[in-house]
Design an enzyme around this catalytic site. Structure first.
Site, PDB file in Angstrom:
ATOM      1  N   LYS A 129       0.838  -1.205   0.000  1.00  0.00           N
ATOM      2  CA  LYS A 129       0.000   0.000   0.000  1.00  0.00           C
ATOM      3  C   LYS A 129       0.870   1.251   0.000  1.00  0.00           C
ATOM      4  O   LYS A 129       0.681   2.159  -0.818  1.00  0.00           O
ATOM      5  CB  LYS A 129      -0.935   0.008   1.213  1.00  0.00           C
ATOM      6  CG  LYS A 129      -1.988   1.088   1.099  1.00  0.00           C
ATOM      7  CD  LYS A 129      -2.675   1.384   2.401  1.00  0.00           C
ATOM      8  CE  LYS A 129      -2.398   2.800   2.792  1.00  0.00           C
ATOM      9  NZ  LYS A 129      -2.524   3.080   4.188  1.00  0.00           N
ATOM     10  N   ASP A 147      -6.804   1.920   0.977  1.00  0.00           N
ATOM     11  CA  ASP A 147      -6.821   2.194   2.417  1.00  0.00           C
ATOM     12  C   ASP A 147      -8.200   1.833   2.956  1.00  0.00           C
ATOM     13  O   ASP A 147      -9.070   1.339   2.231  1.00  0.00           O
ATOM     14  CB  ASP A 147      -6.430   3.655   2.710  1.00  0.00           C
ATOM     15  CG  ASP A 147      -7.542   4.637   2.364  1.00  0.00           C
ATOM     16  OD1 ASP A 147      -8.555   4.227   1.743  1.00  0.00           O
ATOM     17  OD2 ASP A 147      -7.424   5.809   2.722  1.00  0.00           O
TER      18      ASP A 147
END
Ligand code: SF4
Length: 220
Positions: A129, A147
Protein backbone atom coordinates in the site's frame (compact mmCIF):
# COMPACT_ATOMS: atom_id res chain seq x y z
CA UNK A 1 -15.41 5.96 -23.49
CA UNK A 2 -14.08 3.90 -20.62
CA UNK A 3 -13.44 0.35 -21.73
CA UNK A 4 -14.35 -1.95 -18.82
CA UNK A 5 -13.63 -5.66 -18.72
CA UNK A 6 -17.26 -6.86 -18.78
CA UNK A 7 -16.52 -10.45 -17.79
CA UNK A 8 -15.19 -9.37 -14.40
CA UNK A 9 -17.75 -6.75 -13.40
CA UNK A 10 -19.54 -7.03 -10.07
CA UNK A 11 -22.24 -4.59 -11.20
CA UNK A 12 -23.81 -3.27 -14.36
CA UNK A 13 -21.32 -1.52 -16.65
CA UNK A 14 -23.43 1.64 -17.08
CA UNK A 15 -23.72 2.00 -13.33
CA UNK A 16 -19.96 1.82 -12.94
CA UNK A 17 -19.48 4.43 -15.65
CA UNK A 18 -21.96 6.73 -13.90
CA UNK A 19 -20.23 6.24 -10.53
CA UNK A 20 -16.83 7.10 -12.04
CA UNK A 21 -18.27 10.14 -13.76
CA UNK A 22 -19.98 11.43 -10.60
CA UNK A 23 -16.83 10.96 -8.52
CA UNK A 24 -14.83 12.86 -11.13
CA UNK A 25 -17.29 15.76 -11.03
CA UNK A 26 -17.43 15.75 -7.22
CA UNK A 27 -13.64 15.88 -6.84
CA UNK A 28 -12.19 17.70 -9.85
CA UNK A 29 -9.20 19.06 -7.95
CA UNK A 30 -7.31 16.12 -6.48
CA UNK A 31 -4.83 17.30 -3.88
CA UNK A 32 -2.54 14.76 -2.25
CA UNK A 33 -3.58 14.80 1.43
CA UNK A 34 -0.11 14.28 2.99
CA UNK A 35 2.17 17.33 3.00
CA UNK A 36 5.48 16.65 1.23
CA UNK A 37 8.10 18.30 -1.00
CA UNK A 38 9.94 15.27 -2.34
CA UNK A 39 9.47 11.51 -2.68
CA UNK A 40 11.38 10.85 0.54
CA UNK A 41 9.08 13.12 2.59
CA UNK A 42 6.03 11.46 1.07
CA UNK A 43 7.39 8.00 1.87
CA UNK A 44 8.03 8.95 5.52
CA UNK A 45 4.60 10.60 5.78
CA UNK A 46 2.88 7.50 4.39
CA UNK A 47 4.70 5.27 6.91
CA UNK A 48 3.49 7.62 9.67
CA UNK A 49 -0.08 7.59 8.37
CA UNK A 50 -0.80 3.95 9.31
CA UNK A 51 -3.68 4.03 11.84
CA UNK A 52 -3.39 7.84 12.01
CA UNK A 53 -5.18 10.76 10.39
CA UNK A 54 -3.52 12.74 7.63
CA UNK A 55 -4.13 15.90 9.65
CA UNK A 56 -2.09 14.54 12.57
CA UNK A 57 0.66 13.32 10.23
CA UNK A 58 0.87 16.77 8.63
CA UNK A 59 1.24 18.38 12.07
CA UNK A 60 4.01 15.93 12.97
CA UNK A 61 5.95 16.23 9.69
CA UNK A 62 5.89 20.01 10.11
CA UNK A 63 8.16 19.41 13.12
CA UNK A 64 10.02 16.43 11.68
CA UNK A 65 11.07 17.89 8.31
CA UNK A 66 13.31 20.98 7.90
CA UNK A 67 11.35 24.22 7.48
CA UNK A 68 13.02 25.73 4.44
CA UNK A 69 14.07 22.73 2.37
CA UNK A 70 13.02 19.19 1.64
CA UNK A 71 14.05 16.50 4.10
CA UNK A 72 16.80 14.01 3.20
CA UNK A 73 17.73 10.63 4.74
CA UNK A 74 20.75 12.34 6.41
CA UNK A 75 18.39 14.68 8.32
CA UNK A 76 16.50 11.74 9.80
CA UNK A 77 19.66 9.78 10.70
CA UNK A 78 21.19 12.82 12.41
CA UNK A 79 18.08 13.18 14.58
CA UNK A 80 18.74 9.86 16.29
CA UNK A 81 16.17 7.25 17.27
CA UNK A 82 15.08 8.79 20.58
CA UNK A 83 14.41 12.24 19.16
CA UNK A 84 12.61 10.66 16.21
CA UNK A 85 10.36 8.68 18.55
CA UNK A 86 9.52 11.80 20.57
CA UNK A 87 8.55 13.76 17.47
CA UNK A 88 6.45 11.01 15.89
CA UNK A 89 4.83 9.91 19.17
CA UNK A 90 1.47 11.66 18.36
CA UNK A 91 1.06 9.42 15.28
CA UNK A 92 0.83 6.27 17.42
CA UNK A 93 2.77 2.99 17.07
CA UNK A 94 5.91 5.10 17.44
CA UNK A 95 8.23 2.12 18.15
CA UNK A 96 7.20 0.24 15.01
CA UNK A 97 7.09 3.39 12.90
CA UNK A 98 10.52 4.63 14.08
CA UNK A 99 12.04 1.24 13.22
CA UNK A 100 10.48 1.36 9.75
CA UNK A 101 11.57 4.96 9.19
CA UNK A 102 15.13 4.37 10.34
CA UNK A 103 15.44 1.14 8.35
CA UNK A 104 14.10 2.75 5.20
CA UNK A 105 16.18 5.88 5.72
CA UNK A 106 19.40 3.86 6.13
CA UNK A 107 18.60 1.92 2.97
CA UNK A 108 18.13 5.20 1.11
CA UNK A 109 21.29 7.01 2.27
CA UNK A 110 22.93 8.45 -0.82
CA UNK A 111 20.17 7.09 -3.06
CA UNK A 112 16.92 8.27 -4.61
CA UNK A 113 13.56 6.80 -3.61
CA UNK A 114 12.99 4.06 -6.22
CA UNK A 115 10.07 4.38 -8.64
CA UNK A 116 9.24 0.77 -9.20
CA UNK A 117 7.10 -1.39 -6.97
CA UNK A 118 9.57 -4.26 -6.48
CA UNK A 119 12.33 -1.92 -5.24
CA UNK A 120 9.97 0.07 -3.03
CA UNK A 121 8.67 -2.97 -1.17
CA UNK A 122 12.25 -4.10 -0.46
CA UNK A 123 12.60 -1.07 1.85
CA UNK A 124 12.06 -1.95 5.52
CA UNK A 125 8.52 -1.10 6.66
CA UNK A 126 7.28 -0.40 3.13
CA UNK A 127 4.38 -2.65 2.16
CA UNK A 128 2.37 -2.80 -1.07
CA UNK A 129 0.00 0.00 0.00
CA UNK A 130 2.75 2.45 0.99
CA UNK A 131 4.68 1.63 -2.18
CA UNK A 132 1.65 2.31 -4.37
CA UNK A 133 0.81 5.60 -2.63
CA UNK A 134 4.31 6.86 -3.43
CA UNK A 135 4.06 5.53 -6.98
CA UNK A 136 0.68 7.18 -7.58
CA UNK A 137 1.10 10.41 -5.64
CA UNK A 138 4.73 11.29 -6.40
CA UNK A 139 5.82 9.40 -9.49
CA UNK A 140 2.47 9.70 -11.29
CA UNK A 141 2.37 5.97 -11.98
CA UNK A 142 -0.80 3.94 -12.39
CA UNK A 143 -1.40 2.48 -8.94
CA UNK A 144 -4.39 1.70 -6.78
CA UNK A 145 -3.42 1.56 -3.09
CA UNK A 146 -6.39 0.54 -0.96
CA UNK A 147 -6.82 2.19 2.42
CA UNK A 148 -9.68 1.75 4.87
CA UNK A 149 -11.86 4.39 3.14
CA UNK A 150 -11.45 2.89 -0.31
CA UNK A 151 -12.12 -0.62 0.96
CA UNK A 152 -15.30 0.45 2.76
CA UNK A 153 -16.67 2.62 -0.05
CA UNK A 154 -16.00 0.08 -2.82
CA UNK A 155 -17.79 -2.64 -0.87
CA UNK A 156 -20.75 -0.47 0.15
CA UNK A 157 -21.36 0.83 -3.35
CA UNK A 158 -21.04 -2.68 -4.77
CA UNK A 159 -18.01 -2.08 -6.98
CA UNK A 160 -16.38 -5.08 -5.30
CA UNK A 161 -17.35 -7.86 -2.96
CA UNK A 162 -14.23 -8.48 -0.93
CA UNK A 163 -15.31 -8.94 2.68
CA UNK A 164 -12.54 -7.80 4.99
CA UNK A 165 -9.75 -8.38 2.51
CA UNK A 166 -8.27 -5.11 1.22
CA UNK A 167 -5.89 -6.86 -1.18
CA UNK A 168 -8.94 -8.50 -2.74
CA UNK A 169 -10.53 -5.06 -3.19
CA UNK A 170 -7.37 -3.92 -4.98
CA UNK A 171 -7.26 -7.02 -7.17
CA UNK A 172 -10.97 -6.85 -8.07
CA UNK A 173 -10.87 -3.15 -9.01
CA UNK A 174 -7.73 -3.71 -11.07
CA UNK A 175 -9.35 -6.48 -13.06
CA UNK A 176 -12.04 -4.29 -14.59
CA UNK A 177 -10.96 -0.65 -14.29
CA UNK A 178 -8.26 0.28 -16.82
CA UNK A 179 -4.89 1.28 -15.34
CA UNK A 180 -4.99 4.91 -16.41
CA UNK A 181 -7.94 5.57 -14.06
CA UNK A 182 -6.46 3.94 -10.93
CA UNK A 183 -4.51 6.85 -9.43
CA UNK A 184 -7.27 9.43 -9.69
CA UNK A 185 -9.94 6.95 -8.63
CA UNK A 186 -8.08 6.04 -5.45
CA UNK A 187 -7.99 9.70 -4.38
CA UNK A 188 -11.64 10.28 -5.37
CA UNK A 189 -12.72 7.29 -3.28
CA UNK A 190 -10.66 8.47 -0.29
CA UNK A 191 -12.27 11.91 -0.47
CA UNK A 192 -15.76 10.45 -0.88
CA UNK A 193 -15.15 8.17 2.11
CA UNK A 194 -14.05 11.07 4.27
CA UNK A 195 -16.67 13.58 3.18
CA UNK A 196 -19.83 11.51 2.68
CA UNK A 197 -19.48 7.74 2.98
CA UNK A 198 -17.94 7.91 6.43
CA UNK A 199 -17.41 4.75 8.51
CA UNK A 200 -20.04 5.79 11.05
CA UNK A 201 -23.21 7.64 10.11
CA UNK A 202 -22.59 7.92 6.35
CA UNK A 203 -24.41 10.93 4.90
CA UNK A 204 -26.49 8.89 2.47
CA UNK A 205 -29.21 11.55 2.20
CA UNK A 206 -26.71 13.95 0.65
CA UNK A 207 -24.74 11.38 -1.30
CA UNK A 208 -24.40 11.98 -5.05
CA UNK A 209 -24.11 8.20 -5.50
CA UNK A 210 -27.27 7.37 -3.58
CA UNK A 211 -29.31 6.02 -6.51
CA UNK A 212 -26.44 3.88 -7.74
CA UNK A 213 -25.21 2.57 -4.39
CA UNK A 214 -26.12 -1.07 -3.72
CA UNK A 215 -25.51 -1.05 0.06
CA UNK A 216 -28.55 -2.64 1.67
CA UNK A 217 -28.11 -0.53 4.84
CA UNK A 218 -27.87 2.83 3.11
CA UNK A 219 -29.89 5.43 4.97
CA UNK A 220 -32.82 7.26 3.44
S1 SF4 B 1 -25.46 6.07 -0.41
FE1 SF4 B 1 -24.56 5.97 1.66
S2 SF4 B 1 -23.47 4.03 1.70
FE2 SF4 B 1 -23.87 4.47 -0.44
S3 SF4 B 1 -22.04 5.53 -1.18
FE3 SF4 B 1 -23.47 7.08 -0.51
S4 SF4 B 1 -22.94 7.51 1.61
FE4 SF4 B 1 -21.99 5.57 1.05
Amino acid sequence: MLNLNRALLTMNKNKILKILSILKKEFPDLQVPLRHRNAFELLIAVILSAQCTDKRVNQVTLKLFPQNRACTPKDIISLGENSLKKIIYPCGYYNTKSKAIIGTTRALLGKEVPENFEDLIKLPGVGPKTAQVVQAQWFGKDAFPVDTHIHRVCNRIGLVNSGKNRRKTEKQIKTFIPKKYWSNLHLQLIYHGRKTCTAYKPKCKNCPLYDLCEWKDKKI
